[in-house]
Motif scaffolding. Structure first.
Motif, mmCIF file in Angstrom:
data_model
loop_
_atom_site.group_PDB
_atom_site.id
_atom_site.type_symbol
_atom_site.label_atom_id
_atom_site.label_comp_id
_atom_site.label_asym_id
_atom_site.label_seq_id
_atom_site.Cartn_x
_atom_site.Cartn_y
_atom_site.Cartn_z
ATOM 1 N N ILE A 168 0.875 -1.178 0.000
ATOM 2 C CA ILE A 168 0.000 0.000 0.000
ATOM 3 C C ILE A 168 0.908 1.223 0.000
ATOM 4 C CG2 ILE A 168 -1.892 1.175 1.168
ATOM 5 C CD1 ILE A 168 -2.497 -1.459 2.591
ATOM 6 N N LEU A 169 0.880 2.009 -1.076
ATOM 7 C CA LEU A 169 1.866 3.065 -1.282
ATOM 8 C C LEU A 169 1.306 4.454 -1.009
ATOM 9 C CD1 LEU A 169 3.456 1.778 -4.620
ATOM 10 C CD2 LEU A 169 4.425 1.590 -2.323
ATOM 11 N N ALA A 219 7.431 17.538 -0.632
ATOM 12 C CA ALA A 219 7.614 18.318 -1.852
ATOM 13 C C ALA A 219 6.850 17.729 -3.028
ATOM 14 C CB ALA A 219 9.101 18.414 -2.204
ATOM 15 N N PHE A 220 6.352 16.498 -2.880
ATOM 16 C CA PHE A 220 5.631 15.825 -3.958
ATOM 17 C C PHE A 220 4.175 15.673 -3.549
ATOM 18 C CE2 PHE A 220 4.724 12.227 -6.872
ATOM 19 C CZ PHE A 220 5.273 12.749 -8.030
ATOM 20 N N GLU A 221 3.250 16.176 -4.370
ATOM 21 C CA GLU A 221 1.846 16.206 -3.994
ATOM 22 C C GLU A 221 1.226 14.813 -3.988
ATOM 23 O OE1 GLU A 221 -0.295 18.892 -6.447
ATOM 24 O OE2 GLU A 221 0.334 20.655 -5.314
ATOM 25 N N ASP A 222 0.398 14.563 -2.972
ATOM 26 C CA ASP A 222 -0.303 13.284 -2.872
ATOM 27 C C ASP A 222 -1.189 13.035 -4.092
ATOM 28 O OD1 ASP A 222 0.894 13.087 -0.474
ATOM 29 O OD2 ASP A 222 -0.915 12.742 0.697
ATOM 30 N N GLU A 223 -1.790 14.086 -4.601
ATOM 31 C CA GLU A 223 -2.683 13.953 -5.757
ATOM 32 C C GLU A 223 -1.931 13.397 -6.955
ATOM 33 O OE1 GLU A 223 -5.854 16.772 -8.173
ATOM 34 O OE2 GLU A 223 -4.234 17.684 -7.048
ATOM 35 N N ARG A 249 -5.035 22.533 -0.503
ATOM 36 C CA ARG A 249 -4.436 21.183 -0.491
ATOM 37 C C ARG A 249 -5.338 20.225 0.284
ATOM 38 N NH1 ARG A 249 2.014 21.291 0.128
ATOM 39 N NH2 ARG A 249 1.707 19.420 -1.129
ATOM 40 N N ALA A 250 -6.616 20.235 -0.124
ATOM 41 C CA ALA A 250 -7.612 19.413 0.564
ATOM 42 C C ALA A 250 -7.331 17.924 0.438
ATOM 43 C CB ALA A 250 -9.011 19.720 0.005
ATOM 44 N N PHE A 251 -6.538 17.540 -0.549
ATOM 45 C CA PHE A 251 -6.252 16.130 -0.770
ATOM 46 C C PHE A 251 -5.077 15.643 0.055
ATOM 47 C CE2 PHE A 251 -4.801 18.939 -4.155
ATOM 48 C CZ PHE A 251 -3.437 18.910 -3.949
ATOM 49 N N GLU A 252 -4.389 16.566 0.785
ATOM 50 C CA GLU A 252 -3.240 16.153 1.577
ATOM 51 C C GLU A 252 -3.691 15.602 2.927
ATOM 52 O OE1 GLU A 252 -0.301 15.978 0.551
ATOM 53 O OE2 GLU A 252 -0.238 17.252 -1.225
ATOM 54 N N VAL A 301 -11.111 12.905 -4.716
ATOM 55 C CA VAL A 301 -10.543 14.222 -4.965
ATOM 56 C C VAL A 301 -9.222 14.084 -5.714
ATOM 57 C CG1 VAL A 301 -9.508 16.238 -3.856
ATOM 58 C CG2 VAL A 301 -11.658 15.334 -3.012
ATOM 59 N N ARG A 302 -8.421 13.099 -5.306
ATOM 60 C CA ARG A 302 -7.115 12.933 -5.934
ATOM 61 C C ARG A 302 -7.234 12.460 -7.375
ATOM 62 N NH1 ARG A 302 -4.198 9.465 -1.191
ATOM 63 N NH2 ARG A 302 -4.217 11.048 0.425
ATOM 64 N N THR A 303 -8.155 11.535 -7.626
ATOM 65 C CA THR A 303 -8.172 10.893 -8.933
ATOM 66 C C THR A 303 -9.045 11.584 -9.957
ATOM 67 O OG1 THR A 303 -9.928 9.426 -8.167
ATOM 68 C CG2 THR A 303 -7.678 8.633 -7.951
#
Length: 541
Positions: free
Chosen positions: A186-187, A193-197, A371-374, A401-403
């Motif tokens: 599960i990654l 510095a790298f966005e979760d989205e 950054r609601a997806f963080e 939200v991310r996808t």
């Protein structure tokens, strides 16, 4: 230039003593001096250590930091898009456990990127220039790879629907079982510095991971892991539960499966065993600077998946709108005379569509800004409080939200043009054959009903959006509502002055045009990021 003394680990060529670097095409090491290829299995074994000595490079403009094991300086910053020379110094960082080597070459990355841009006819020409594409950099991004194991009683509710003969059957099943959760790989990205989205959209897997060796970093760069491992425990647990429910759904041949209770207190999983290890995953990164904004592109270094928010060229979209307007004007002149009442009704429908697209654009932009997806650091337990199904919905909502956020704005301009074209084509093709005379009183009645519906929809929508923090500018909505209400009042009062209808239609078109401009600006802001600043910018000399 790299600072003197910043000399990290060097891998020597067995033939000439020159420096070796990792070669993506062959999957081994290659010497740039004599061309000798060396397999990874011929490299000396690495000592078992928790840390790794690297050369840490800093951008003098934004303070961004990446690291590598060689001493070569780079002349371009992948974070702020500046043409600068990064300075290097020796440092130690957490040693990854596994690494997925690059398998997509620079040539394949370029081809995937250019293919991706072909879908965006309104993209700025600068994004396609060879100079821009040459700035792609191979960067390893750290990810936490979680293993979740738990066991406990589970009560599930399954649903199945099927048709037999002339009857449809909807069946509900109560499923009780001793649930065994065991999921690996599960990654979640481990770099702030790298966005979760972006990380989610790249769809990385760790199936091709191999034990880490610093030689894989020769000629490449990597981001540091600065996100605590426990940050994603709650989401990893939710992912494991969802995976378990999907397996139950397939095994029991259900249409859907919901959780009703238990499984360690509704998958709070207090007795679960969480394991995590640091894995480096390959990403080709490109930062294109546009004034005080940066357009980022990420390409999966294994699959070639491209994640890129493409901005819109203002000049190109203006030209496209002018061409569409000219074509529609010519079509209308050749087929029918557009009466003021019909024009008013069409403008009202267009205004409603523009409002909803406008609100959607503002909401997505607000989510991007905040950054609601963080993840909420340190708030994992609070985030998944409540009934099991509610927690899963929160988890799935975050993933949604991310996808989907990147996809929702891509066709905004085309959607608006399509709506307008569909409305006008329907009026051209349907009304002349419907038996309704364009000069009859029935047309006034139809137009009044359309305006009444538009006023009701816009009033409710405007009132609801004005109470939201993500509503954006309010004056275009209010102007459309007032103009539509004035047109409805004029029709109801039996006003015969065409000038009143044209004025109301012009006001609605002006408001819709303003919303289109704001949507375009919102999209371009959504598709880019402010120039980053990481707090370590060097003083200018």
């Amino acid at each position: 230039m790299a600072e003197s003394g910043a000399a990290a680990r060097r891998f020597g060529c067995p033939a000439c003593g020159g420096g070796l670097r990792y070669d993506i095409a062959s999957g081994g090491m290659i010497c740039d001096r004599c061309g000798t290829r060396t397999g990874m299995d011929r490299l000396p074994a690495e000592p078992e250590e928790d840390t790794l000595e690297v050369t840490e490079y800093h951008c003098p403009q934004c303070g961004a930091a990446v690291y590598s094991t060689d001493t070569g300086a780079t002349s371009f910053c992948t974070f702020c898009g500046s043409d600068v020379v990064l300075t290097g110094k020796l440092a130690r960082t957490k040693r990854p456990a596994m690494i997925v080597p690059f398998s997509v070459t620079w040539e394949a990355c370029e081809a995937a990127y250019r293919t991706h841009l072909k879908k965006y006819l309104l993209a700025p020409a600068a994004l396609k220039k060879a100079e821009t594409v040459s700035h792609f950099r191979p960067v390893y991004v750290p990810f936490w790879s979680y293993t979740v194991e738990a066991r406990g009683p589970a009560r599930l509710k399954g649903k199945k629907s099927y048709t037999k003969g002339n009857y449809r059957y909807d069946e509900t099943y109560d499923l009780s079982m001793d649930a065994v959760l065991s999921q690996k790989g599960i990654l979640y990205d481990a770099s702030t510095a790298f966005e979760d989205e972006t990380a989610a959209l790249l769809r990385h897997t760790s199936e091709q991971a191999v034990p880490f060796h610093p030689a894989y970093l020769s000629g490449f760069y990597a981001q540091a892991a600065d996100v605590p491992a426990e940050t994603y425990h709650a989401e990893a647990g939710a992912s494991a539960v969802r995976h378990f429910m999907e397996r139950v759904k397939e095994k029991k041949e259900m249409d859907s499966v919901e959780m009703e209770g238990d499984i360690s207190e509704n998958f709070g999983l207090p007795n679960a065993r969480f394991g995590e290890q640091l894995v480096m995953l390959p990403v080709w990164l490109l930062a294109h600077r546009q004034g005080d904004r940066v357009v980022y592109t990420a390409v999966n270094g294994c699959s070639g998946e491209v994640v890129c928010d493409v901005p819109v060229s203002g000049s190109r979209i203006a030209g496209a709108e002018l061409l569409l307007a000219a074509a529609l004007f010519f079509l209308l002149q050749m087929t029918m005379t557009l009466k003021p009442e019909l024009l008013l009704a069409l403008c009202a429908v267009l205004a409603v569509a523009a409002q909803y697209l406008f609100s959607g654009a503002q909401k997505r932009l607000f989510n991007r800004r905040t950054r609601a997806f963080e993840p909420s650091f340190g708030e994992e337990k609070a985030e998944f409080a409540g009934p099991a199904q509610s927690r899963l919905e929160q988890h799935d909502g975050r993933l949604a939200v991310r996808t989907s956020a990147l996809e929702n704005l891509k066709g905004t301009a085309g959607t608006m043009m399509g709506i307008l074209g569909a409305i006008l084509c329907a009026a051209i093709l349907i009304l002349p054959d419907s038996g309704i005379s364009l000069t009859s009183a029935s047309l006034r009645t139809v137009a009044a009903l359309i305006l009444l519906a538009a006023v009701a929809v816009m009033a409710v929508h405007t009132f609801r959006r004005l109470r939201k923090r993500d509503s954006g500018p309010s004056w275009p909505r209010i102007l459309s509502l007032l103009a539509c209400a004035a047109g409805l009042f004029s029709l109801a009062a039996g006003q015969a002055e065409d000038l009143i209808y044209y004025a109301c239609a012009a006001a609605m078109l002006a408001a819709s045009a303003a919303e289109l401009v704001i949507i375009n600006r919102a999209h371009n802001e959504y598709a880019s990021r402010p120039v980053p600043f990481f707090g370590e910018k060097e003083a200018e000399t």
